[in-house]
Design an enzyme around this catalytic site. Structure first.
Site, PDB file in Angstrom:
ATOM      1  N   TYR A   1     -41.210 102.851  56.923  1.00 23.57           N
ATOM      2  CA  TYR A   1     -41.418 102.048  58.120  1.00 23.57           C
ATOM      3  C   TYR A   1     -41.508 102.920  59.349  1.00 23.57           C
ATOM      4  O   TYR A   1     -41.060 104.058  59.369  1.00 23.57           O
ATOM      5  CB  TYR A   1     -40.394 100.927  58.278  1.00 23.57           C
ATOM      6  CG  TYR A   1     -39.006 101.332  58.699  1.00 23.57           C
ATOM      7  CD1 TYR A   1     -38.661 101.393  60.043  1.00 23.57           C
ATOM      8  CD2 TYR A   1     -38.032 101.589  57.772  1.00 23.57           C
ATOM      9  CE1 TYR A   1     -37.383 101.728  60.436  1.00 23.57           C
ATOM     10  CE2 TYR A   1     -36.746 101.912  58.142  1.00 23.57           C
ATOM     11  CZ  TYR A   1     -36.428 101.984  59.475  1.00 23.57           C
ATOM     12  OH  TYR A   1     -35.162 102.299  59.859  1.00 23.57           O
ATOM     13  N   CYS A   2     -42.161 102.349  60.366  1.00 22.78           N
ATOM     14  CA  CYS A   2     -42.342 103.032  61.633  1.00 22.78           C
ATOM     15  C   CYS A   2     -42.357 101.976  62.733  1.00 22.78           C
ATOM     16  O   CYS A   2     -42.096 100.806  62.469  1.00 22.78           O
ATOM     17  CB  CYS A   2     -43.620 103.863  61.625  1.00 22.78           C
ATOM     18  SG  CYS A   2     -45.115 102.909  61.383  1.00 22.78           S
ATOM     19  N   THR A   3     -42.669 102.370  63.921  1.00 27.93           N
ATOM     20  CA  THR A   3     -42.606 101.444  65.051  1.00 27.93           C
ATOM     21  C   THR A   3     -43.674 100.363  64.988  1.00 27.93           C
ATOM     22  O   THR A   3     -43.398  99.196  65.196  1.00 27.93           O
ATOM     23  CB  THR A   3     -42.707 102.227  66.378  1.00 27.93           C
ATOM     24  OG1 THR A   3     -41.708 103.232  66.379  1.00 27.93           O
ATOM     25  CG2 THR A   3     -42.503 101.316  67.560  1.00 27.93           C
TER      26      THR A   3
ATOM     27  N   GLY B   1     -46.568 100.402  62.479  1.00 26.01           N
ATOM     28  CA  GLY B   1     -47.326 100.302  61.246  1.00 26.01           C
ATOM     29  C   GLY B   1     -48.356 101.377  61.025  1.00 26.01           C
ATOM     30  O   GLY B   1     -48.831 101.555  59.916  1.00 26.01           O
TER      31      GLY B   1
END
Length: 182
Positions: free
Chosen positions: A173-175, A177
């Site tokens: 996951y990231c901020t 996508g």
């Protein structure tokens, strides 16, 4: 990322969508209204790039979606986009790791529940989290401690990282996508 007057930005997005409905039809534009003038960007620059987030993969490497892609004769495995409910269910599964591909500052601020941080080893070989629990349930949390996205391939190719990922279900996951779907 664009900044400006909210009404003008929405007008721009409408024009962009009208310009090419096939490209922008399913784009999820996000808006943040009320941004103070000192937080807005001063200039607009549009540059052609081969990779939105530079990992050194080149054209055709990575990408969102599911299935496999081909990069120079070899198969490249791609991830599957999960709905939030599915993602949270997988966080509770055994034999699962979750890689936080945000920069280390963002990762240090917080993360999803259901993960247990494991000892990461710095470049000196000294554990950076000596108090991590040895036994836990749910996904094992991995923070590559990246300063920038280009640090990710180097971290991923380390033998210690490979051993943590081998045979595991890997979540990322990231901020927004872009980094984790790349």
């Amino acid at each position: 990322t664009l900044s400006g007057e909210p009404r003008s930005l929405r007008h721009f997005i409408r024009d962009l969508t009208d310009f090419d409905t096939t490209v922008f039809q399913d784009t999820d534009f996000k808006f943040l209204d009320g941004l103070s003038l000192d937080r807005r960007f001063g200039d607009l620059k549009i540059l052609p790039v081969k990779e939105l987030v530079f990992y050194g993969l080149g054209e055709g490497g990575g990408g969102s979606g599911s299935g496999n892609g081909d990069k120079g004769g070899g198969e490249l495995k791609r991830g599957v986009h999960l709905e939030p409910r599915e993602y949270h269910e997988k966080l509770g599964m055994q034999n699962t790791v979750v890689i936080d591909v945000r920069n280390h500052y963002e990762a240090a601020i917080g993360r999803f529940d259901g993960q247990t941080e494991t000892p990461n080893t710095s470049t000196t070989g000294i554990p950076t989290n000596a108090n991590a629990k040895a036994a836990h349930t749910g996904a094992e949390y991995l923070d590559p401690k990246m300063r920038k996205s280009t640090d990710f391939p180097r971290w991923l190719n380390q033998p210690s990282t490979q051993s943590k990922l081998k045979g595991k279900q890997v979540l990322m996951y990231c901020t927004g996508g872009v980094r984790c779907e790349r």
